[in-house]
Design a protein around this motif. Structure first.
Motif, mmCIF file in Angstrom:
data_model
loop_
_atom_site.group_PDB
_atom_site.id
_atom_site.type_symbol
_atom_site.label_atom_id
_atom_site.label_comp_id
_atom_site.label_asym_id
_atom_site.label_seq_id
_atom_site.Cartn_x
_atom_site.Cartn_y
_atom_site.Cartn_z
ATOM 1 N N ASP A 18 14.992 2.639 -3.516
ATOM 2 C CA ASP A 18 15.062 1.292 -4.092
ATOM 3 C C ASP A 18 15.851 0.334 -3.198
ATOM 4 O O ASP A 18 15.583 -0.877 -3.173
ATOM 5 N N ARG A 21 13.470 -1.104 -0.990
ATOM 6 C CA ARG A 21 12.620 -2.047 -1.734
ATOM 7 C C ARG A 21 13.307 -3.401 -1.869
ATOM 8 O O ARG A 21 12.725 -4.456 -1.638
ATOM 9 N N MET A 40 7.865 -1.590 0.172
ATOM 10 C CA MET A 40 8.145 -1.141 -1.195
ATOM 11 C C MET A 40 7.297 0.078 -1.538
ATOM 12 O O MET A 40 7.772 1.031 -2.155
ATOM 13 N N GLU A 260 3.386 -4.983 -9.008
ATOM 14 C CA GLU A 260 3.142 -3.666 -8.420
ATOM 15 C C GLU A 260 1.642 -3.359 -8.405
ATOM 16 O O GLU A 260 0.962 -3.550 -9.411
#
Lengths: 664, 664
Positions: A18, A21, A40, A260
């Motif tokens: 993360d 990301r 990501m 996403e």
């Protein structure tokens, strides 16, 4: 420690991913430009790779036996910048991340070799990274054979996207890697089913696993967000006897709160709202570019975990019998005496030089240096006999022992040129390889990157004009000299005879940061350098080959096989009482680097100026001015014997004489 | 009839194939150059194809519904010359065969489109034919959807060699063909296991059947010398719902007395001894190029057997509702009123023209012509939104109905460009498609062939300079304008605003025999053409956009987005009392075709001349002379916002003013 910090005190692999990301998202948002979706999506794979498999030490990015990581999908540059920052590469500072894509920053839109340490190659033009990687992996195998696995034993890891695999050059690369059994090469394919225009299925339905398998790869498909599966697959990859493809099924923009999986995350900032929502979803309550301590520590530890291995390797190097040779080769320095045989040959030639095709002259140059410079690795795109690239008794570089020094590249000009870049970037080898000059068009994207990165590769480009003859216009370069000269930082050589060929090869090999194109004739040409100049004249790019008898009225310029025509024309003009100089121009690029006074002296303004080259005029105005004469071509060639073509297209000594006289 | 003749009175298929073998051998021997191995090896396949499957009528090579035969392995040109000669194509005379590879002959070293009828495309650069064929097959499917299978119902047959399949472009082509389900495309692979350097296995061990299958092809392997197997396989191919690959296991130089199967038959004459022995082995006692009557008759019959089908088709055409449109489209003529909307838009624009990126201007141009010219087929290599190539509401050209007019080419610039050549060569369609300009390097080999063949394709090349901005040097063309201008017979347009964009598109579409590159900016630029000239000024390649106030002392040249800079600089100079002209140069190539007086007037010798273009200087000396000023680049770009790059690299109106003043 705040609660927010506490949640990351002992971060999970997912939390470590993360961090990538968030940095990717933040970097692109600040720049208002870039590609967050891929970093990501591949953050999980990259986290497992860096923390469990990649052999590296962030404090020593130049460790020769490090694993190489290549981001073939270069648009996802924030992935590598984030990784280098997190693992503690010195110049991957927070400030650099904040200045992503800004003037002067090392964090260019696409990863640029030489800008930031840890970037092994420049990527962005799709397919190049995966094709480079074949060169990296091949160089590793060769150097392991030469120096032993004590010193050379590392892997090449590649992240490639759908675009990389659609590009034709990827097929050339995977076929080569399969044929050469490069088992220490692993490609992690970001199988996110998305390209810029939408779903991959809009334009492709290739079964990639089957395709790679058909070319001799071991293949496996996994969930690219499942850390256990990733770890298992990478471990599997290290045990194969073939190159490996791991299809990582991912969601582009993984983690983005609402976007996403959408192609909208591919090439634009997510926007403040989406980023805020994503932070919340990831329980990430820190300001842009701020990292919780636990994350910082965990990643810093990853950056250091290779230190022990690195130190062990350094100790082995220290006591290694080939230490000096290895260090020299990796530094790109030539051995002492590299040009002894070449220099001797030069001296010998000026007293008796036969008429040869310049491709033969190039072959002779190679004979003088090939054994003296063990880093030289030759090859050809299936034109060995025509390119004169093979030095006799050379072993083929091939599985299983890889000690050979000549690569059978197959009919794959583009893959060859791109792999050559990878070899040069790996270090320890100096690749050269041949094809017909007209097919430099096929390898051009990789030649450009060689020039942009500044790597020493030599492209042997034979059959350099209509002198190729009967094969006809499809095989006759007419615009290629101009087109290659247009590429910045590429030395385009066109030697006139064996002396110049030897000189040009010497210059090419001495330039550690410049690629070269060696343009060579199929047909024989008489020698033009018959006296010992005592220095390498080709190094200046252009020089007066023949002075005028008296104050010069005419200057004739020529390159390669046409220098002989210029000399013949000068003879005629002199016989008619016109003092005429002849200037040979083996390399435009080097000439531009000479002092202005030298340039002016060579160009000879005030004289009638005529250039002759069996190609188009573009670029020659630099030498002949606006009113100078040019004897060459204005269009494509034709199919006929070479001498007929020269005559029919009017590229003759007589035409040169005429062009000069018309201007006197 | 002699005994020798009698043995061929009713020739077997094998004897008919031997006729090809002998002609190929003789042609190469006479030329003392060429490639006999492939024609001899594939003679059996070609004989079955021509005599049993290929729909053609030798007397009408322009029959629109003929099957297309593409010799992707173009070095085997004697195969197609022999076939055209044997089946009675008018210009495939014995004399032409005897003059193989000689000046002025139609029998060039590699098959050249436009030289001899029956040659559908120029091949030789490997992989191009197979990639062209995707365009042929796609054009066929599209036209069948538009005009009905009464008029359009034919196949595309390709012979490809190992080299074609090694080239990366073949992967792009086969992936496209598979995705588009081009079931009327059949590739016959000459699986002879030989390349120039020796065995294919030296450089490749790809399982080609598996590879093609992975891309959605139906595949089959046969003995390429067994006429029954060949016939069965070709029949099978006609019944598949996918494109088909037939791997034909052959011996290179099949029939050669002692050299059969050797790579020595690939690229050189067999020599008198081998030829004599081969004649004996084949029981062929005739002089070079002499053919027994029986063979002549049998082959002539093959050449005529399609006449009935052709006549039936002509009858159908005569009564077809879309006859005129079909005939016009196949002739490459534009519909009446093709440019009505464009002309109207031009008039409208000169009174109010907004600042647009020139890629948007190009998109507007397309809006005006796309519906008026139904032959236009658009597309992009996965950059549709960036290239502005998509006209709204356009249907995608895809299986199963193929009526659409926009192709999702995927990330395959090279395959796209090569397939576009095939589409244009097929006729009935005018392809245009986009990518970033820097990637013209990827498609360059196909662009060159478009120029060499003279076919109308339009390459939309957006993001044409450092104005691309943050993506950085890998994506910024700096040498590409020069490199593209170097290609003979390619119109390289760089329009300055919407008016010029409309004009350039008009010129590009009106040239039936010239490909174009449309170089377009990412960034916005102010309009520069604000008055109605009453004619298409871009057609002249360069023109005076702004006259000087008084006798001109300075001429400023610019293209594209830099024309606005030149205008701004002129304003400054004029304000300071320096009469300054501005010349816009949308197309170097067209300017060279203007009368000398016009060229001289535009260039304005005697004035101080300065050019501005965000690219390298090469080629500009043509306009500015040896001492002119040039405001542009000398090396690669960088990653930063566009306006920062222009400023940092000094490409500004101020720099133009300075360059002019320094020379006044």
């Amino acid at each position: 420690m705040t609660d927010a910090q506490a949640a990351f005190a002992k971060p999970s692999p997912k939390q470590m991913a993360d961090a990538i990301r968030v940095l990717a998202m933040d970097g692109v948002e600040k720049a208002k430009s870039g590609h967050p979706g891929m970093p990501m999506g591949m953050a999980d794979v990259a986290t497992v790779l860096y923390s469990k498999f990649l052999k590296f030490d962030a404090s020593r990015p130049d460790w020769a036996d490090r694993d190489r990581f290549i981001l073939s999908a270069g648009h996802g540059s924030m992935l590598i910048y984030s990784l280098l920052h997190l693992t503690g590469y010195k110049d991957a500072t927070r400030e650099q991340l904040e200045n992503f894509r800004q003037w002067g920053a090392k964090t260019a839109g696409h990863p640029e070799y030489g800008h930031m340490t840890g970037i092994e190659t420049t990527t962005g033009p799709l397919g190049q990274g995966i094709a480079n990687s074949v060169g990296f992996a091949l160089a590793e195998r060769h150097l392991a054979a030469r120096f032993g696995s004590d010193l050379v034993d590392h892997r090449t890891w590649v992240i490639a996207g759908d675009g990389c695999l659609m590009e034709g050059v990827s097929q050339e690369a995977i076929a080569l890697a399969g044929r050469l059994k490069l088992n220490k090469l692993c490609v992690m394919w970001d199988d996110n089913e998305i390209t810029i225009d939408g779903k991959v299925s809009l334009s492709d339905n290739t079964d990639q696993l089957a395709r790679f398998k058909a070319s001799g790869w071991a293949v496996k498909a996994i969930d690219g967000h499942d850390h256990k599966q990733i770890q298992k697959a990478l471990a599997w990859a290290t045990k194969q006897s073939k190159p490996t493809l791991i299809a990582c099924k991912t969601k582009i923009g993984k983690g983005a709160a609402t976007m996403e999986g959408s192609h909208k995350t591919h090439g634009a900032a997510l926007g403040a709202t989406e980023i805020a929502a994503t932070r919340q979803a990831l329980h990430w309550s820190f300001d842009p570019f701020d990292l919780p301590e636990g994350i910082q520590k965990a990643w810093a530890k990853v950056g250091k975990q290779g230190a022990k291995a690195r130190k062990g390797w350094e100790a082995r190097l220290l006591n290694h019998a080939q230490r000096d040779d290895f260090t020299r080769a990796m530094a790109g320095d030539l051995p002492t005496g590299a040009f002894e045989a070449l220099d001797a040959k030069l001296k010998e030639l000026v007293s008796s030089q036969p008429a040869l095709a310049t491709r033969q002259s190039s072959g002779e140059a190679l004979e003088t240096v090939f054994n003296a410079i063990p880093e030289l690795i030759g090859g050809s795109a299936d034109l060995t006999g025509s390119n004169n690239t093979f030095v006799k008794n050379t072993q083929i570089l091939d599985a299983p022992d890889y000690a050979g020094r000549y690569v059978n590249w197959g009919v794959r000009e583009h893959g060859m040129a791109s792999a050559m870049n990878g070899m040069a970037l790996h270090g320890g080898v100096i690749p050269y390889a041949g094809t017909f000059m007209v097919f430099s068009d096929y390898s051009r994207p990789a030649i450009r990157l060689a020039a942009l990165m500044g790597v020493r590769v030599v492209h042997v480009l034979t059959h350099d004009s209509i002198g190729l003859g009967e094969d006809g216009p499809t095989h006759q370069p007419v615009e290629h000299l101009a087109a290659l000269r247009a590429i910045p930082n590429l030395m385009v050589f066109r030697p006139a005879d064996t002396v110049e060929a030897l000189e040009c090869w010497q210059v090419a090999l001495q330039h550690k940061k410049t690629p070269s194109g060696m343009c060579l004739s199929r047909q024989k040409t008489p020698a033009v350098r018959l006296t010992d100049a005592g220095e390498n004249l080709s190094r200046k790019g252009a020089y007066e080959l023949k002075a005028a008898n008296g104050e010069a009225k005419v200057t004739l310029f020529g390159t390669g096989t046409e220098v002989a025509l210029a000399l013949k024309a000068a003879e005629t003009l002199e016989a008619e009482g016109v003092p005429t100089r002849v200037v040979s121009v083996p390399c435009f690029e080097l000439f531009e680097q000479q002092p202005k006074a030298y340039q002016d002296a060579v160009i000879g303004r005030g004289t009638v100026r005529v250039a002759v080259e069996a190609a188009i005029k573009q670029g020659w105005e630099r030498f002949i001015g606006e009113d100078g004469g040019f004897v060459g071509l204005t269009g494509f060639g034709a199919s006929a014997p070479a001498e007929v073509l020269y005559r029919e297209f009017g590229i003759t000594a007589e035409a040169v004489v005429e062009a000069a006289k018309a201007r006197l």
